[in-house]
Design a protein around this motif. Sequence first.
Motif, PDB file in Angstrom:
ATOM      1  N   PRO A  79     -72.373 -63.198 -29.140  1.00  0.00           N
ATOM      2  CA  PRO A  79     -71.078 -62.624 -28.757  1.00  0.00           C
ATOM      3  C   PRO A  79     -70.375 -61.939 -29.926  1.00  0.00           C
ATOM      4  CG  PRO A  79     -71.325 -64.820 -27.826  1.00  0.00           C
ATOM      5  CD  PRO A  79     -72.481 -64.625 -28.773  1.00  0.00           C
ATOM      6  N   GLY A  80     -69.855 -60.757 -29.659  1.00  0.00           N
ATOM      7  CA  GLY A  80     -69.063 -60.057 -30.657  1.00  0.00           C
ATOM      8  C   GLY A  80     -69.845 -59.338 -31.726  1.00  0.00           C
ATOM      9  N   ALA A  81     -71.176 -59.399 -31.679  1.00  0.00           N
ATOM     10  CA  ALA A  81     -71.972 -58.738 -32.715  1.00  0.00           C
ATOM     11  C   ALA A  81     -71.753 -57.225 -32.670  1.00  0.00           C
ATOM     12  CB  ALA A  81     -73.444 -59.061 -32.526  1.00  0.00           C
ATOM     13  N   GLN A  82     -71.684 -56.604 -33.841  1.00  0.00           N
ATOM     14  CA  GLN A  82     -71.689 -55.148 -33.908  1.00  0.00           C
ATOM     15  C   GLN A  82     -73.115 -54.670 -33.662  1.00  0.00           C
ATOM     16  OE1 GLN A  82     -69.447 -53.299 -37.299  1.00  0.00           O
ATOM     17  NE2 GLN A  82     -69.324 -55.427 -37.996  1.00  0.00           N
ATOM     18  N   VAL A  83     -73.264 -53.775 -32.711  1.00  0.00           N
ATOM     19  CA  VAL A  83     -74.593 -53.251 -32.367  1.00  0.00           C
ATOM     20  C   VAL A  83     -74.479 -51.748 -32.177  1.00  0.00           C
ATOM     21  CG1 VAL A  83     -76.529 -53.335 -30.758  1.00  0.00           C
ATOM     22  CG2 VAL A  83     -75.189 -55.421 -31.183  1.00  0.00           C
ATOM     23  N   THR A  93     -70.375 -52.787 -29.706  1.00  0.00           N
ATOM     24  CA  THR A  93     -70.403 -54.240 -29.621  1.00  0.00           C
ATOM     25  C   THR A  93     -71.542 -54.683 -28.716  1.00  0.00           C
ATOM     26  OG1 THR A  93     -68.942 -54.328 -27.691  1.00  0.00           O
ATOM     27  CG2 THR A  93     -67.896 -54.343 -29.872  1.00  0.00           C
ATOM     28  N   ALA A  94     -71.914 -55.945 -28.854  1.00  0.00           N
ATOM     29  CA  ALA A  94     -72.944 -56.508 -27.977  1.00  0.00           C
ATOM     30  C   ALA A  94     -72.543 -56.358 -26.516  1.00  0.00           C
ATOM     31  CB  ALA A  94     -73.157 -57.980 -28.320  1.00  0.00           C
ATOM     32  N   GLU A  95     -71.274 -56.613 -26.232  1.00  0.00           N
ATOM     33  CA  GLU A  95     -70.799 -56.526 -24.858  1.00  0.00           C
ATOM     34  C   GLU A  95     -70.847 -55.089 -24.340  1.00  0.00           C
ATOM     35  OE1 GLU A  95     -69.516 -60.229 -26.727  1.00  0.00           O
ATOM     36  OE2 GLU A  95     -69.387 -58.137 -27.361  1.00  0.00           O
ATOM     37  N   GLY A  96     -70.498 -54.129 -25.204  1.00  0.00           N
ATOM     38  CA  GLY A  96     -70.565 -52.733 -24.815  1.00  0.00           C
ATOM     39  C   GLY A  96     -71.989 -52.276 -24.574  1.00  0.00           C
ATOM     40  N   GLN A  97     -72.908 -52.738 -25.400  1.00  0.00           N
ATOM     41  CA  GLN A  97     -74.313 -52.379 -25.223  1.00  0.00           C
ATOM     42  C   GLN A  97     -74.898 -53.034 -23.978  1.00  0.00           C
ATOM     43  OE1 GLN A  97     -75.839 -50.127 -26.903  1.00  0.00           O
ATOM     44  NE2 GLN A  97     -74.889 -49.952 -28.910  1.00  0.00           N
ATOM     45  N   LEU A  98     -74.419 -54.213 -23.621  1.00  0.00           N
ATOM     46  CA  LEU A  98     -74.842 -54.853 -22.369  1.00  0.00           C
ATOM     47  C   LEU A  98     -74.385 -54.019 -21.177  1.00  0.00           C
ATOM     48  CD1 LEU A  98     -75.977 -57.289 -20.745  1.00  0.00           C
ATOM     49  CD2 LEU A  98     -73.709 -58.342 -20.968  1.00  0.00           C
ATOM     50  N   ALA A  99     -73.143 -53.580 -21.198  1.00  0.00           N
ATOM     51  CA  ALA A  99     -72.612 -52.774 -20.098  1.00  0.00           C
ATOM     52  C   ALA A  99     -73.354 -51.454 -19.962  1.00  0.00           C
ATOM     53  CB  ALA A  99     -71.113 -52.523 -20.316  1.00  0.00           C
ATOM     54  N   ALA A 100     -73.855 -50.918 -21.084  1.00  0.00           N
ATOM     55  CA  ALA A 100     -74.570 -49.645 -21.066  1.00  0.00           C
ATOM     56  C   ALA A 100     -76.057 -49.812 -20.772  1.00  0.00           C
ATOM     57  CB  ALA A 100     -74.390 -48.931 -22.403  1.00  0.00           C
ATOM     58  N   GLY A 101     -76.523 -51.029 -20.614  1.00  0.00           N
ATOM     59  CA  GLY A 101     -77.920 -51.255 -20.264  1.00  0.00           C
ATOM     60  C   GLY A 101     -78.881 -51.282 -21.426  1.00  0.00           C
ATOM     61  N   HIS A 102     -78.389 -51.531 -22.649  1.00  0.00           N
ATOM     62  CA  HIS A 102     -79.260 -51.576 -23.823  1.00  0.00           C
ATOM     63  C   HIS A 102     -79.519 -53.002 -24.299  1.00  0.00           C
ATOM     64  CE1 HIS A 102     -78.789 -47.320 -23.855  1.00  0.00           C
ATOM     65  NE2 HIS A 102     -77.508 -47.368 -24.153  1.00  0.00           N
ATOM     66  N   VAL A 103     -78.772 -53.951 -23.782  1.00  0.00           N
ATOM     67  CA  VAL A 103     -78.923 -55.367 -24.106  1.00  0.00           C
ATOM     68  C   VAL A 103     -79.082 -56.116 -22.786  1.00  0.00           C
ATOM     69  CG1 VAL A 103     -77.642 -57.394 -24.938  1.00  0.00           C
ATOM     70  CG2 VAL A 103     -77.708 -55.314 -26.318  1.00  0.00           C
ATOM     71  N   GLY A 118     -73.495 -47.343 -38.394  1.00  0.00           N
ATOM     72  CA  GLY A 118     -72.767 -48.452 -39.000  1.00  0.00           C
ATOM     73  C   GLY A 118     -71.273 -48.177 -39.043  1.00  0.00           C
ATOM     74  N   ALA A 119     -70.501 -49.206 -39.365  1.00  0.00           N
ATOM     75  CA  ALA A 119     -69.044 -49.119 -39.296  1.00  0.00           C
ATOM     76  C   ALA A 119     -68.473 -48.036 -40.203  1.00  0.00           C
ATOM     77  CB  ALA A 119     -68.437 -50.473 -39.645  1.00  0.00           C
ATOM     78  N   ARG A 120     -69.123 -47.754 -41.345  1.00  0.00           N
ATOM     79  CA  ARG A 120     -68.559 -46.809 -42.313  1.00  0.00           C
ATOM     80  C   ARG A 120     -68.938 -45.356 -42.047  1.00  0.00           C
ATOM     81  NH1 ARG A 120     -69.218 -50.125 -48.072  1.00  0.00           N
ATOM     82  NH2 ARG A 120     -68.124 -52.016 -47.387  1.00  0.00           N
ATOM     83  N   VAL A 121     -69.819 -45.124 -41.082  1.00  0.00           N
ATOM     84  CA  VAL A 121     -70.262 -43.746 -40.845  1.00  0.00           C
ATOM     85  C   VAL A 121     -69.996 -43.282 -39.416  1.00  0.00           C
ATOM     86  CG1 VAL A 121     -72.017 -43.819 -42.647  1.00  0.00           C
ATOM     87  CG2 VAL A 121     -72.616 -44.532 -40.332  1.00  0.00           C
ATOM     88  N   ARG A 122     -69.264 -44.057 -38.635  1.00  0.00           N
ATOM     89  CA  ARG A 122     -68.949 -43.649 -37.271  1.00  0.00           C
ATOM     90  C   ARG A 122     -67.821 -42.626 -37.272  1.00  0.00           C
ATOM     91  NH1 ARG A 122     -68.427 -49.925 -35.510  1.00  0.00           N
ATOM     92  NH2 ARG A 122     -70.638 -50.458 -35.835  1.00  0.00           N
ATOM     93  N   PRO A 123     -67.742 -41.794 -36.238  1.00  0.00           N
ATOM     94  CA  PRO A 123     -66.591 -40.902 -36.118  1.00  0.00           C
ATOM     95  C   PRO A 123     -65.287 -41.695 -36.072  1.00  0.00           C
ATOM     96  CG  PRO A 123     -68.314 -40.291 -34.560  1.00  0.00           C
ATOM     97  CD  PRO A 123     -68.730 -41.594 -35.165  1.00  0.00           C
ATOM     98  N   ALA A 124     -64.265 -41.150 -36.663  1.00  0.00           N
ATOM     99  CA  ALA A 124     -62.991 -41.869 -36.758  1.00  0.00           C
ATOM    100  C   ALA A 124     -62.408 -42.192 -35.393  1.00  0.00           C
ATOM    101  CB  ALA A 124     -61.995 -41.042 -37.575  1.00  0.00           C
ATOM    102  N   ASP A 125     -62.674 -41.351 -34.398  1.00  0.00           N
ATOM    103  CA  ASP A 125     -62.092 -41.562 -33.077  1.00  0.00           C
ATOM    104  C   ASP A 125     -63.054 -42.263 -32.114  1.00  0.00           C
ATOM    105  OD1 ASP A 125     -63.913 -39.538 -32.879  1.00  0.00           O
ATOM    106  OD2 ASP A 125     -62.647 -38.207 -31.667  1.00  0.00           O
ATOM    107  N   ALA A 126     -64.128 -42.850 -32.641  1.00  0.00           N
ATOM    108  CA  ALA A 126     -65.124 -43.504 -31.779  1.00  0.00           C
ATOM    109  C   ALA A 126     -64.539 -44.748 -31.117  1.00  0.00           C
ATOM    110  CB  ALA A 126     -66.349 -43.878 -32.594  1.00  0.00           C
ATOM    111  N   ASP A 127     -64.923 -44.977 -29.881  1.00  0.00           N
ATOM    112  CA  ASP A 127     -64.491 -46.162 -29.151  1.00  0.00           C
ATOM    113  C   ASP A 127     -65.180 -47.388 -29.739  1.00  0.00           C
ATOM    114  OD1 ASP A 127     -63.810 -48.147 -27.373  1.00  0.00           O
ATOM    115  OD2 ASP A 127     -64.936 -47.322 -25.682  1.00  0.00           O
ATOM    116  N   PRO A 128     -64.450 -48.312 -30.353  1.00  0.00           N
ATOM    117  CA  PRO A 128     -65.103 -49.455 -31.003  1.00  0.00           C
ATOM    118  C   PRO A 128     -65.863 -50.342 -30.024  1.00  0.00           C
ATOM    119  CG  PRO A 128     -62.705 -49.747 -30.923  1.00  0.00           C
ATOM    120  CD  PRO A 128     -62.990 -48.346 -30.504  1.00  0.00           C
ATOM    121  N   ALA A 129     -65.467 -50.363 -28.754  1.00  0.00           N
ATOM    122  CA  ALA A 129     -66.149 -51.206 -27.773  1.00  0.00           C
ATOM    123  C   ALA A 129     -67.593 -50.777 -27.566  1.00  0.00           C
ATOM    124  CB  ALA A 129     -65.402 -51.165 -26.443  1.00  0.00           C
ATOM    125  N   ALA A 130     -67.892 -49.497 -27.813  1.00  0.00           N
ATOM    126  CA  ALA A 130     -69.261 -49.012 -27.624  1.00  0.00           C
ATOM    127  C   ALA A 130     -70.218 -49.603 -28.640  1.00  0.00           C
ATOM    128  CB  ALA A 130     -69.287 -47.487 -27.713  1.00  0.00           C
TER     129      ALA A 130
END
Length: 445
Positions: A173-177, A195-205, A181-193
């Motif tokens: 739970p809560g893992a960054q996936v 996460t483990a939970e976000g990747q589960l919702a998208a069908g990757h976990v 990585g956190a330092r190279v993402r676009p500044a306006d990126a949705d942080p939920a995308a």
Amino acid sequence: MAEAARLTARAAIALAVDAFTEHAPPPAGPSAAPDGPLAWDGYGAARARAAERTGESESVVFGEAEVSGVRCAVLAFEFGFLGGSLGERAGDRLCAAYRLARERGMPLVSLVATGGSRMQEGMVALTQLQRVARASVLAREAGVPHVSVLRDPATGGGWATVGAGADVVLALPGAQVGFAGARVRPADADPAAYTAEGQLAAGHVDAVVPAGGLRTALGHWLTALARPAPAAVPPPSPPGGAGGLPESGWEAVRRARDAARPRAEAYLEAYFDRRLPLVGDRCGGTDPGMLCGIGLRDGYGVAYAAQCGTATRPAGYRTAARVIRLADRLGLPVLTLVDTPGAANDAEAERAGAGPAIAEAFAAVAAARVPVTTLVVGEGGSGGALALAAPGNTWATRDSYFSVIAPEAAAAILKRPPEQVPHTAEQLRLRPQDLVELGVVRGVV
């Protein structure tokens, strides 16, 4: 992020498996030079500090262990060692872990926590991803199951090879996936995308598993993947029994559409002792109307793909095809349950590739070398239903029909008035007993 954060490699191993025995690393290559293959100033000192801080000599630990009586190869990343990054020596260890699993015929469990490739080794580090990809392919060809557990963070090339390349992807739970990585993402990126939970919702976990339940979950998965049922499985019996055969085609259609009849969930619950879901098409899509996974039945693994009575989305067909191909590679028999008015045909479904997705499902069933058993439990609507049906081993329940097209659509195409729909249903010979006579199904369950 409390459960996923800051687990050392040894702590993750202790959480996941029993009786771990570490293996010695392969001999060191060019990166063993004081400042590595690029002569990066200070790299040797940074590596020495990381070793002193973590007690590890590299960012990967590997060996073998046991979970629920199943022997397995294990690899774990140590994020405290230069961010769990992949350099040449880490690549050596990853490949050795895959080779261990392949040579001993054991499942592989990977515990992933990495920030990506090691900058201080430049392209030498990045090419380790190619080595890992090759090792993964060889393991797949040898029929080795791979279950990956994503810790925090699971990013970069380690996620895009070891993690996402596994057959089953679990996450804490809560893992960054994410690849970024956190330092190279676009500044306006949705942080939920990311996460483990976000990747589960998208069908990757496939599942987010609490840390306290990880060993139990791994035990179920390794048992199911490593102990395939020895033969074709019988079709399920209808939960609660069934009535007589329908007297007319229209009665068959009405019974199949009756909201009170048993649905796929009820059949699966009665058939399996435990179900382990596989979620998503790995292309960013999920379909809640398609239940897929591996079930434990009498201690053996059986793959399943079950339609739930809704129009099947492209992601549903791709997920089913993924599971059937996995079952074929591991020798697991397959059970499919057919129940759909047909494939989704809205504009979104067409943009998502309805035709190619259905073709993929047809091909997976046609190519399967393992036995596939199909039961039509409700509506069998045209090619969208037939894509999951096993040629020569399809059965039907008394509350089902199977038709080249829905009777309403057939009447419309033939320019018949609505009152002619029941007669059209009769002409289509779609009742279970008609299907037996036509040789389309083997029998009525």
